[in-house]
Design a protein around this motif. Structure first.
Motif, PDB file in Angstrom:
ATOM      1  N   ILE A 170      21.128  -0.083   4.474  1.00 48.10           N
ATOM      2  CA  ILE A 170      20.354   0.802   5.342  1.00 48.10           C
ATOM      3  C   ILE A 170      19.151   0.050   5.898  1.00 48.10           C
ATOM      4  O   ILE A 170      18.873   0.097   7.104  1.00 48.10           O
ATOM      5  N   MET A 171      18.444  -0.637   5.023  1.00 52.38           N
ATOM      6  CA  MET A 171      17.268  -1.381   5.472  1.00 52.38           C
ATOM      7  C   MET A 171      17.655  -2.496   6.452  1.00 52.38           C
ATOM      8  O   MET A 171      16.969  -2.719   7.455  1.00 52.38           O
ATOM      9  N   MET A 172      18.756  -3.188   6.160  1.00 50.27           N
ATOM     10  CA  MET A 172      19.202  -4.262   7.055  1.00 50.27           C
ATOM     11  C   MET A 172      19.616  -3.701   8.412  1.00 50.27           C
ATOM     12  O   MET A 172      19.305  -4.301   9.455  1.00 50.27           O
ATOM     13  N   SER A 173      20.289  -2.561   8.438  1.00 47.90           N
ATOM     14  CA  SER A 173      20.693  -1.990   9.721  1.00 47.90           C
ATOM     15  C   SER A 173      19.476  -1.517  10.510  1.00 47.90           C
ATOM     16  O   SER A 173      19.407  -1.691  11.728  1.00 47.90           O
ATOM     17  N   PHE A 174      18.474  -0.964   9.823  1.00 49.80           N
ATOM     18  CA  PHE A 174      17.255  -0.547  10.502  1.00 49.80           C
ATOM     19  C   PHE A 174      16.515  -1.766  11.066  1.00 49.80           C
ATOM     20  O   PHE A 174      16.104  -1.764  12.235  1.00 49.80           O
ATOM     21  N   LEU A 175      16.367  -2.808  10.257  1.00 51.37           N
ATOM     22  CA  LEU A 175      15.678  -4.018  10.725  1.00 51.37           C
ATOM     23  C   LEU A 175      16.432  -4.712  11.848  1.00 51.37           C
ATOM     24  O   LEU A 175      15.825  -5.217  12.792  1.00 51.37           O
ATOM     25  N   SER A 176      17.764  -4.713  11.761  1.00 45.79           N
ATOM     26  CA  SER A 176      18.532  -5.339  12.849  1.00 45.79           C
ATOM     27  C   SER A 176      18.369  -4.544  14.139  1.00 45.79           C
ATOM     28  O   SER A 176      18.294  -5.123  15.230  1.00 45.79           O
ATOM     29  N   VAL A 182      13.412  -5.583  19.928  1.00 42.83           N
ATOM     30  CA  VAL A 182      12.379  -6.542  20.282  1.00 42.83           C
ATOM     31  C   VAL A 182      12.925  -7.634  21.181  1.00 42.83           C
ATOM     32  O   VAL A 182      12.299  -8.040  22.168  1.00 42.83           O
ATOM     33  N   ILE A 183      14.120  -8.098  20.888  1.00 46.35           N
ATOM     34  CA  ILE A 183      14.734  -9.167  21.668  1.00 46.35           C
ATOM     35  C   ILE A 183      15.084  -8.693  23.080  1.00 46.35           C
ATOM     36  O   ILE A 183      14.881  -9.393  24.061  1.00 46.35           O
ATOM     37  N   LEU A 184      15.567  -7.480  23.211  1.00 47.19           N
ATOM     38  CA  LEU A 184      16.047  -7.002  24.504  1.00 47.19           C
ATOM     39  C   LEU A 184      14.970  -6.341  25.365  1.00 47.19           C
ATOM     40  O   LEU A 184      15.248  -6.005  26.517  1.00 47.19           O
TER      41      LEU A 184
END
Length: 187
Positions: A170-176, A182-184
């Motif tokens: 969950i945390m990884m999907s939120f951070l991704s 941020v990138i886009l």
């Protein structure tokens, strides 16, 4: 040109942020639901396992109690208590008088913690009593005390690991999602 109070771009961003928050809340709710489901499964497994063991013990004790073979009943009680999941085993006649017990058997009062403050001696233990039948009549009872922690240790360890992995995902999907945003973002 005057800029409109209602900006389509701002509205779309707000809708996307709202969707992201909604998805995060849904993921968290589902993970909590899965964790609670795991606990219910663990409880049902514990009940099934202990009920099966106690009913099999009652069936094994039936013939021995009928012929009053105390030596074999004592052997059966010790054999049941030798399992790492079982704390003690005791066999009673239909009047509730103890016929045989395992070497490490405690009295019902001790097992239930009736003589300790707040019944602390019974914490983590589960006692099951099963009637012993012979020709459709009760001829006795078998009482087995289980150490809950030992019975559920393996599944509990597995469920805790899966909960941690789910939380990490969950945390990884939120951070991704945040990193992708941020990138886009166009400046």
């Amino acid at each position: 040109m005057k800029e409109s109070l209602f900006s389509l771009r701002l509205f779309i961003k707000l809708v996307f942020v709202g969707l992201l928050v909604l998805m995060l809340v849904t993921i968290v709710r589902n993970s909590v639901h899965i964790s609670q489901g795991n606990q219910q499964i663990e409880t049902k497994q514990l009940q099934t396992l202990t009920r099966l063991l106690v009913s099999q013990a009652a069936l094994s004790a039936s013939d021995l109690l009928e012929v009053k073979d105390q030596e074999k009943l004592r052997y059966l009680a010790n054999q049941l208590a030798s399992d790492t999941l079982v704390t003690d085993a005791t066999i009673y006649n239909n009047s509730g008088i103890k016929v045989a017990s395992s070497n490490n058997a405690k009295t019902v009062r001790e097992s239930l913690g009736m003589d300790t403050p707040l019944a602390s001696a019974s914490i983590g233990k589960q006692q099951l009593v099963e009637p012993i039948f012979s020709q459709h009549s009760i001829i006795g009872y078998v009482r087995i005390t289980f150490e809950k922690g030992r019975v559920t240790a393996f599944s509990e360890h597995h469920y805790r690991n899966s909960d941690r992995a789910m939380f990490l995902m969950i945390m990884m999907s939120f951070l991704s999602g945040v990193l992708l945003t941020v990138i886009l973002i166009k400046k």
